[in-house]
Design a protein around this motif. Structure first.
Motif, PDB file in Angstrom:
ATOM      1  N   GLN A  14       1.046  -1.045  -0.131  1.00  0.00           N
ATOM      2  CA  GLN A  14      -0.058  -0.101  -0.024  1.00  0.00           C
ATOM      3  C   GLN A  14       0.744   1.217   0.061  1.00  0.00           C
ATOM      4  OE1 GLN A  14      -2.715  -0.764   3.317  1.00  0.00           O
ATOM      5  NE2 GLN A  14      -4.259  -1.624   1.987  1.00  0.00           N
ATOM      6  N   ASP A  15       0.918   2.039   1.008  1.00  0.00           N
ATOM      7  CA  ASP A  15       1.823   3.167   1.061  1.00  0.00           C
ATOM      8  C   ASP A  15       3.203   3.153   1.602  1.00  0.00           C
ATOM      9  OD1 ASP A  15      -1.091   5.184   2.277  1.00  0.00           O
ATOM     10  OD2 ASP A  15      -0.317   4.789   0.368  1.00  0.00           O
ATOM     11  N   ASN A  16       3.529   1.719   1.988  1.00  0.00           N
ATOM     12  CA  ASN A  16       4.573   1.660   2.536  1.00  0.00           C
ATOM     13  C   ASN A  16       5.738   0.843   1.541  1.00  0.00           C
ATOM     14  OD1 ASN A  16       6.863   0.836   4.486  1.00  0.00           O
ATOM     15  ND2 ASN A  16       5.976  -0.912   5.124  1.00  0.00           N
ATOM     16  N   VAL A  17       6.824   1.504   1.466  1.00  0.00           N
ATOM     17  CA  VAL A  17       7.842   0.849   0.553  1.00  0.00           C
ATOM     18  C   VAL A  17       8.732  -0.133   1.500  1.00  0.00           C
ATOM     19  CG1 VAL A  17       9.675   1.057  -0.929  1.00  0.00           C
ATOM     20  CG2 VAL A  17       7.735   2.685  -0.982  1.00  0.00           C
ATOM     21  N   ALA A  18       8.563  -1.393   1.242  1.00  0.00           N
ATOM     22  CA  ALA A  18       9.336  -2.248   2.216  1.00  0.00           C
ATOM     23  C   ALA A  18      10.695  -2.558   1.698  1.00  0.00           C
ATOM     24  CB  ALA A  18       8.579  -3.569   2.492  1.00  0.00           C
ATOM     25  N   VAL A  19      10.675  -2.667   0.385  1.00  0.00           N
ATOM     26  CA  VAL A  19      11.967  -2.907  -0.539  1.00  0.00           C
ATOM     27  C   VAL A  19      11.982  -1.825  -1.522  1.00  0.00           C
ATOM     28  CG1 VAL A  19      13.491  -4.727  -1.612  1.00  0.00           C
ATOM     29  CG2 VAL A  19      12.084  -5.275   0.378  1.00  0.00           C
ATOM     30  N   LEU A  46      13.889 -11.752   1.430  1.00  0.00           N
ATOM     31  CA  LEU A  46      14.206 -13.154   1.508  1.00  0.00           C
ATOM     32  C   LEU A  46      12.845 -13.747   1.108  1.00  0.00           C
ATOM     33  CD1 LEU A  46      16.313 -13.705   4.769  1.00  0.00           C
ATOM     34  CD2 LEU A  46      16.999 -13.927   2.324  1.00  0.00           C
ATOM     35  N   ASN A  47      11.722 -13.393   1.694  1.00  0.00           N
ATOM     36  CA  ASN A  47      10.415 -13.953   1.246  1.00  0.00           C
ATOM     37  C   ASN A  47      10.130 -13.902  -0.370  1.00  0.00           C
ATOM     38  OD1 ASN A  47       9.404 -14.911   3.638  1.00  0.00           O
ATOM     39  ND2 ASN A  47       8.558 -12.868   4.168  1.00  0.00           N
ATOM     40  N   MET A  48      10.788 -12.822  -0.844  1.00  0.00           N
ATOM     41  CA  MET A  48      10.370 -12.698  -2.249  1.00  0.00           C
ATOM     42  C   MET A  48      11.301 -13.598  -3.264  1.00  0.00           C
ATOM     43  SD  MET A  48       9.862  -8.491  -3.192  1.00  0.00           S
ATOM     44  CE  MET A  48      10.918  -7.804  -2.058  1.00  0.00           C
ATOM     45  N   ILE A  49      12.736 -13.689  -2.455  1.00  0.00           N
ATOM     46  CA  ILE A  49      13.570 -14.726  -3.102  1.00  0.00           C
ATOM     47  C   ILE A  49      12.919 -15.980  -2.995  1.00  0.00           C
ATOM     48  CG2 ILE A  49      15.780 -15.712  -2.912  1.00  0.00           C
ATOM     49  CD1 ILE A  49      16.893 -12.877  -1.877  1.00  0.00           C
ATOM     50  N   PRO A 153      18.752 -29.043  -0.928  1.00  0.00           N
ATOM     51  CA  PRO A 153      18.709 -28.105  -2.310  1.00  0.00           C
ATOM     52  C   PRO A 153      20.153 -27.499  -2.284  1.00  0.00           C
ATOM     53  CG  PRO A 153      17.857 -27.464  -0.114  1.00  0.00           C
ATOM     54  CD  PRO A 153      18.036 -28.839   0.170  1.00  0.00           C
ATOM     55  N   ASP A 154      20.332 -26.921  -3.272  1.00  0.00           N
ATOM     56  CA  ASP A 154      21.642 -26.142  -3.743  1.00  0.00           C
ATOM     57  C   ASP A 154      21.403 -24.803  -2.994  1.00  0.00           C
ATOM     58  OD1 ASP A 154      21.820 -27.907  -6.905  1.00  0.00           O
ATOM     59  OD2 ASP A 154      22.656 -28.472  -4.757  1.00  0.00           O
ATOM     60  N   ILE A 155      20.427 -24.441  -2.847  1.00  0.00           N
ATOM     61  CA  ILE A 155      20.173 -22.756  -2.487  1.00  0.00           C
ATOM     62  C   ILE A 155      19.469 -22.875  -0.998  1.00  0.00           C
ATOM     63  CG2 ILE A 155      19.474 -20.542  -2.870  1.00  0.00           C
ATOM     64  CD1 ILE A 155      19.233 -21.360  -5.873  1.00  0.00           C
ATOM     65  N   LEU A 156      20.221 -22.118  -0.028  1.00  0.00           N
ATOM     66  CA  LEU A 156      19.371 -22.273   1.286  1.00  0.00           C
ATOM     67  C   LEU A 156      19.189 -20.701   1.511  1.00  0.00           C
ATOM     68  CD1 LEU A 156      21.631 -24.748   3.360  1.00  0.00           C
ATOM     69  CD2 LEU A 156      19.229 -25.103   2.413  1.00  0.00           C
ATOM     70  N   ILE A 157      17.921 -20.611   2.005  1.00  0.00           N
ATOM     71  CA  ILE A 157      17.537 -19.280   2.550  1.00  0.00           C
ATOM     72  C   ILE A 157      17.106 -19.445   3.948  1.00  0.00           C
ATOM     73  CG2 ILE A 157      16.069 -17.453   2.026  1.00  0.00           C
ATOM     74  CD1 ILE A 157      15.668 -18.333  -0.803  1.00  0.00           C
ATOM     75  N   PHE A 158      17.896 -18.815   4.940  1.00  0.00           N
ATOM     76  CA  PHE A 158      17.412 -19.088   6.277  1.00  0.00           C
ATOM     77  C   PHE A 158      16.975 -17.582   7.127  1.00  0.00           C
ATOM     78  CE2 PHE A 158      19.158 -23.466   7.692  1.00  0.00           C
ATOM     79  CZ  PHE A 158      18.484 -23.855   6.655  1.00  0.00           C
ATOM     80  N   LYS A 185      27.087 -25.208  -1.649  1.00  0.00           N
ATOM     81  CA  LYS A 185      25.670 -24.343  -1.693  1.00  0.00           C
ATOM     82  C   LYS A 185      25.843 -22.985  -1.622  1.00  0.00           C
ATOM     83  CE  LYS A 185      24.133 -28.725  -1.326  1.00  0.00           C
ATOM     84  NZ  LYS A 185      23.251 -29.312  -0.520  1.00  0.00           N
ATOM     85  N   ALA A 186      24.912 -22.364  -2.026  1.00  0.00           N
ATOM     86  CA  ALA A 186      24.631 -20.943  -1.961  1.00  0.00           C
ATOM     87  C   ALA A 186      23.620 -20.850  -0.766  1.00  0.00           C
ATOM     88  CB  ALA A 186      23.734 -20.443  -3.336  1.00  0.00           C
ATOM     89  N   ILE A 187      24.249 -19.860   0.112  1.00  0.00           N
ATOM     90  CA  ILE A 187      23.331 -19.761   1.267  1.00  0.00           C
ATOM     91  C   ILE A 187      23.378 -18.094   1.648  1.00  0.00           C
ATOM     92  CG2 ILE A 187      23.533 -20.012   4.100  1.00  0.00           C
ATOM     93  CD1 ILE A 187      25.366 -22.637   3.340  1.00  0.00           C
ATOM     94  N   ILE A 188      22.158 -17.894   1.815  1.00  0.00           N
ATOM     95  CA  ILE A 188      21.865 -16.550   2.340  1.00  0.00           C
ATOM     96  C   ILE A 188      20.876 -16.561   3.684  1.00  0.00           C
ATOM     97  CG2 ILE A 188      19.763 -16.263   0.647  1.00  0.00           C
ATOM     98  CD1 ILE A 188      20.452 -13.338   0.765  1.00  0.00           C
ATOM     99  N   PHE A 189      21.634 -15.867   4.701  1.00  0.00           N
ATOM    100  CA  PHE A 189      20.736 -15.795   5.911  1.00  0.00           C
ATOM    101  C   PHE A 189      20.636 -14.549   6.451  1.00  0.00           C
ATOM    102  CE2 PHE A 189      23.681 -15.580   9.569  1.00  0.00           C
ATOM    103  CZ  PHE A 189      24.896 -15.624   8.870  1.00  0.00           C
ATOM    104  N   SER A 190      19.610 -14.016   7.213  1.00  0.00           N
ATOM    105  CA  SER A 190      19.369 -13.029   8.002  1.00  0.00           C
ATOM    106  C   SER A 190      19.614 -13.388   9.554  1.00  0.00           C
ATOM    107  CB  SER A 190      18.326 -12.341   7.603  1.00  0.00           C
ATOM    108  OG  SER A 190      17.211 -12.787   8.342  1.00  0.00           O
ATOM    109  N   THR A 191      20.092 -12.472  10.274  1.00  0.00           N
ATOM    110  CA  THR A 191      20.208 -12.516  11.668  1.00  0.00           C
ATOM    111  C   THR A 191      20.463 -11.162  12.333  1.00  0.00           C
ATOM    112  OG1 THR A 191      21.528 -13.746  13.379  1.00  0.00           O
ATOM    113  CG2 THR A 191      22.907 -12.816  11.433  1.00  0.00           C
ATOM    114  N   HIS A 192      20.217 -11.099  13.668  1.00  0.00           N
ATOM    115  CA  HIS A 192      20.562  -9.895  14.459  1.00  0.00           C
ATOM    116  C   HIS A 192      21.854 -10.312  15.342  1.00  0.00           C
ATOM    117  CE1 HIS A 192      16.110  -8.714  14.376  1.00  0.00           C
ATOM    118  NE2 HIS A 192      17.095  -7.878  13.832  1.00  0.00           N
ATOM    119  N   ILE A 193      22.046 -11.435  15.350  1.00  0.00           N
ATOM    120  CA  ILE A 193      23.127 -11.831  16.152  1.00  0.00           C
ATOM    121  C   ILE A 193      24.751 -11.762  15.392  1.00  0.00           C
ATOM    122  CG2 ILE A 193      24.295 -13.872  17.371  1.00  0.00           C
ATOM    123  CD1 ILE A 193      21.441 -14.976  17.460  1.00  0.00           C
ATOM    124  N   LEU A 194      25.166 -10.903  15.694  1.00  0.00           N
ATOM    125  CA  LEU A 194      26.557 -10.294  14.961  1.00  0.00           C
ATOM    126  C   LEU A 194      27.700 -11.497  15.131  1.00  0.00           C
ATOM    127  CD1 LEU A 194      26.211  -6.724  15.595  1.00  0.00           C
ATOM    128  CD2 LEU A 194      25.543  -7.835  13.722  1.00  0.00           C
TER     129      LEU A 194
END
Lengths: 243, 723
Positions: A14-19, A46-49, A153-158, A185-194
């Protein structure tokens, strides 16, 4: 070669641009970390990917194949896991894994062989016959990871999969991701834990307010900001971006 | 492109989730349990109203009024006066015989012209002119007649239903003219009379007068009655059934199914399990169709049993419906019987298919499919058991065990040869299927690619195991089946001696239980655990047994025992009634309670429970429990009781099952042996069912819903202990 190529990805609610117009590549054999504050747009990206959300505009290609045109084939090679996912409470872990194997198009034998591997890897033997509702949080996480990679799978999204887990389990998951990386494997992950970023990642993508603000690795991040550690570097980067 | 395979997988997942969801099960199965009595009440009320309309007699308090004039025979008057339905009034009338004859002639003419007109209607074009001419004559004749009618009406008593004018002719013979005015009171009553009623009255009157007056037939004129139109509109029942079921199915498929489908999708999203589906190579269409099909199936599963039940009720001419509406020769009856048999098999098969969906290996699925074939063979084989007496198959569905069906059943005497042939066929098919199923289980159990089936199992040196297996369960069932089949053969062929012969199959079954338990190394005393019994628990047991027994007796509209005998209870010992009653309790309550529970819960349920889930073990043991009673036409409610007992066993242990079963059978006997209660049950109306059935379900559920730390909760399951 890039496992995933993202071009001008844009998502509006709607009015919010998330990405907002994000472009990057995810290569094979590397772990890419997605960093950012809450509401930055990491999960949306990540949800879009993963095909859960449809982009407002932009393209996502997997090995040169457009997601929209080859989504079944792409999903057969994609493993996706978020912190808010759950399995079916009335099914046992074994039944869920079997169901997912069927959905992936596996024969029963292949599914059972793969389940045996996962049982060894994630110590599932004690929980295989239990229903999801009977599991502890650590057991649930192990089941979820197993469910997400039942098809190897060859691609992991966490997406923040280690949130609310204890150190030992988190370490196990991180070691698992490292092993998968070694397997190419190709891996992409998101985290808050540095600390996880420091331990795991080969590349860092920093997202803030829907935009990709930095693409680097953690050593470069620390060095360029004159920081002692990644936490300090991250906060400096955020401050810089806010300014 | 939509993949059927993916839809199938999603459908299967949805189906399993629904079947494991207590609230969904409640909506799909328990609500119909309440709904069916309500539906029955509505149907019965509608049809009772309709049949009341059709059978409405002329008022009982109405009398047939006769007025008379002229030279009347006092003897006739006195004779008629004796009949309380006849009211005689003498009137002074100056209607002459000439006027009456004139009336008659004009009436005849009018009627003949009317008949002519009716016959001309077929060739209306050619006869139009003639018709027109006759119409003109008819109109004139009608006018003449009306004039004469008016004349006579004024002279007759207007309150009379019938007027008699009696004249003595020249030869001294009385000539009596009977007629009534179409506008008299009885006409409006006559309009409600059916043709049958009219003829009946006419015949009776003619008979009375012939006997009394000794007048020849030719001198009696038929009554002039207007044609009575009987309401020919389709019966209320058919309207409700046709519109209700047809409309219901359409509504279900097109409208009512979408909403629950969407709700399950939203539910999955809220529970965060939707992403689990989405991360697979599935399209949203495939997901939605799979969910939709499951919801539609759930709806059909509740609708189909209703439809079959009512079709059978209708076709069998239940006492609530008019039996003479059903043609005597039965394409319909045969179709109904086929439907009954097929529907029994379908119900059993669907349970087996459900069990198959839990199969973890190909061998398991093979074994369960074998059980499926076995289950179909039994109903079809039962038809053979009874030879050509197909009507006995109707007792397969308990709810149609109406007085009429039971009456038909008991009138048919068994044909010994057909029973023998049917039994051999039945047993032969069953043994072959048991062999295959045992073989399949042995392959899994032993891990061998082939086996010798029963011979392997019976090899005691190699087969001594420490726990019960499905193979033991099937063996126990096979042996018990032999015992029960023999027992039912005895029951259906012999009379006084039968009760004594019944001891032998009972002993055979007991021996089977002991053999199997020894053979398997199981210690029987370990599975029958006694922890003491509190007063509250004893009360719960009694109430549960009483309420469920009452519920089933109401549904069957007769005592369970009366199903078997129907006639007076033959006393076991004629000299002592108390001992006879004791004998009945021993034979039909205590011993079956003990033996059957050891066999079906102790051995068969346990045999499956170690390796399979509670659901599979429950369904299989209950199916077999129901099948063992098949030849006694009790599959339906026995299967349901079996399900209940499995829950009781899981929660409370074998002792509770034995106690419940014994109490349940005892109450059934009490309802049957007692004239008062059996009449009370037979006279129960649907409203009683509507109250009692839900109450029974709630009261009996207290037995299986236990609080934590309930001292009667059995902590360890015998299958675990046995292992």
């Amino acid at each position: 070669m890039s496992a995933i190529k993202i071009k001008n990805l844009h998502k509006r609610f709607q009015d919010n641009v998330a990405v907002d117009d994000i472009s990057f590549d995810i290569p094979y054999g590397k772990i890419t970390a997605l960093l950012g504050s809450n509401g930055a747009g990491k999960s949306t990206t990540l949800n879009m990917i993963a095909g859960i959300l449809i982009p407002t505009s932009g393209t996502i290609e997997f090995g040169g194949k457009n997601f929209n045109d080859h989504y079944k084939e792409i999903k057969s090679n994609l493993g996706y896991l978020t912190c808010d996912m759950a399995l079916y409470e009335s099914f046992s872990v074994l039944e869920t894994l079997q169901l997912l194997g069927e959905l992936k198009g596996f024969t029963r034998k292949r599914t059972m062989d793969r389940i045996e591997e996962l049982v060894d890897r994630f110590s599932l033997a004690e929980i295989l016959e239990k229903h999801y509702s009977e599991l502890s949080s650590g057991q649930k996480q192990r089941s979820l990871i197993s469910a997400s990679i039942i098809h190897d799978p060859d691609i992991l999204i966490f997406d923040e999969v280690t949130a609310s887990l204890d150190l030992i389990i988190s370490k196990n998951i991180m070691d698992f991701l490292k092993e998968e990386k070694e397997r190419g494997k190709a891996i992409i992950f998101s985290t808050h834990i540095l600390s996880e970023v420091e331990y795991l990642s080969d590349r860092i993508l920093m997202i803030e307010k829907g935009k990709l603000v930095k693409e680097t690795d953690y050593r470069e991040l620390i060095r360029s900001s004159n920081s002692k550690n990644i936490t300090e570097a991250f906060y400096k980067a955020l401050k810089e971006e806010a300014a | 492109m939509i993949s059927i395979r993916n839809i199938k997988v999603v459908f299967k997942k949805e189906f399993l989730q629904i079947m494991r969801d207590k609230s969904a099960l409640f909506t799909n199965f328990f609500v119909p349990l309440f709904g069916l009595p309500l539906y029955l009440i509505l149907i019965l009320e509608a049809t009772s109203y309709e049949s009341a309309q059709k059978d409405a007699p002329i008022k009982d308090d109405s009398v047939f009024k006769i007025s008379y004039q002229g030279d009347v025979d006092q003897e006739l008057i006195e004779h008629l006066s004796l009949n309380k339905k006849i009211e005689l009034t003498k009137v002074e009338s100056s209607a002459t015989e000439k006027e009456i004859i004139d009336y008659r002639n004009k009436l005849k003419r009018m009627l003949s012209l009317e008949a002519k007109i009716n016959s001309f209607k077929d060739n209306i074009k050619q006869e139009k002119a003639v018709l027109k001419e006759n119409h003109e004559d008819y109109a004139k004749a009608q006018a003449d007649f009306s004039e004469t009618l008016k004349l006579l009406k004024d002279k007759f008593s207007s309150k009379a239903d019938l007027h008699m004018a009696i004249f003595t002719n020249e030869d001294g013979i009385r000539v009596t003219y009977f007629f009534h005015s179409e506008e008299s009171k009885v006409s409006s009553a006559a309009l409600r009379l059916t043709k049958k009623e009219i003829k009946k009255h006419e015949k009776e009157m003619v008979k009375t007068f012939k006997e009394t007056l000794k007048i020849q037939q030719k001198d009696l004129e038929p009554f002039y009655f207007r044609e009575v139109n009987i309401d020919k509109s389709p019966s209320v029942f058919l309207k409700i059934i046709g519109g209700g079921i047809g409309g219901g199915i359409l509504f279900l498929l097109l409208i009512a199914t979408f909403n629950p489908t969407i709700n399950t999708t939203i539910g999955e999203r809220d529970q965060n399990t939707f992403k689990v589906l989405l991360m697979n190579p599935l399209s949203l269409h495939e997901i939605f169709i799979g969910k939709y099909l499951n919801v539609a199936l759930q709806g059909m599963m509740t609708l189909i049993p209703y439809s079959i039940q009512f079709l059978i009720l209708y076709a069998w001419g239940n006492s609530f419906f008019l039996f003479d509406q059903i043609p005597p020769v039965s394409g319909l009856k045969l179709l109904t019987l086929i439907l009954t048999t097929v529907s029994s098999a379908m119900l059993i098969s669907s349970m087996c298919f459900l069990a198959c969906s839990f199969a973890k290996t190909r061998v398991q699925a093979q074994s369960l499919i074998t059980l499926l074939m076995f289950s179909i063979a039994i109903p079809l084989g039962t038809v053979g058991v009874m030879g050509v007496k197909l009507s006995k198959v109707t007792a397969l569905i308990p709810l149609i065990n109406t007085p009429l069906a039971t009456e038909n059943l008991m009138q048919l005497t068994p044909d010994y040869l057909s029973i023998a042939i049917g039994m051999i066929t039945n047993l032969g098919a069953s043994l072959i299927l048991i062999w295959f199923s045992l073989g399949a289980f042995l392959v899994q159990w032993k891990g061998k690619s082939d086996s010798k089936g029963l011979s392997d199992l019976l090899d005691s040196k190699r087969r001594k195991s420490k726990f019960l297996t499905p193979a033991h369960a099937f063996l126990a069932f096979a042996l018990a089946f032999l015992g029960y089949t023999y027992g039912s053969l005895v029951l259906s062929t012999l009379k006084i001696e039968l009760l004594l012969y019944l001891f032998s199959p009972i002993l055979f079954c007991l021996g089977t239980a002991i053999f199997i338990t020894n053979y398997s190394g199981l210690d029987l005393s370990k599975i029958i655990k006694w922890k003491g019994i509190s007063r509250i628990y004893a009360f719960k047991l009694t109430i549960a047994a009483f309420s469920l027994s009452l519920m089933f007796n109401l549904l069957l509209k007769n005592s369970i025992v009366l199903e078997l005998f129907k006639v007076d209870f033959p006393p076991i010992f004629e000299s002592n009634q108390f001992v006879s009653i004791l004998g009945y309790f021993l034979l039909f309550a205590v011993i079956p309670g003990f033996v059957e529970e050891i066999l079906f819960r102790g051995i068969i349920f346990n045999g499956f429970r170690k390796q399979y889930s509670f659901l599979i073990s429950t369904i299989v043991s209950s199916l077999l429990f129901g099948i063992i009673h098949f030849s006694m036409f009790k599959f339906g409610h026995t299967f349901v009781i079996g399900l209940f007992l499995a829950f009781v066993y899981e929660k409370r242990g074998l002792f509770s099952c034995i106690a419940f079963h014994t109490l349940f059978n005892s109450f059934g006997l009490i309802f049957g042996l007692n004239d008062f209660s059996s009449k009370l049950i037979a006279s129960a109306t649907p409203i009683h069912c509507w109250i009692i059935i839900p109450s029974a379900l709630v009261l009996s559920s207290f037995l299986i819903v236990s609080k934590k730390n309930d001292p009667n909760e059995i902590e360890d399951r015998s299958y675990k202990e046995v292992a």
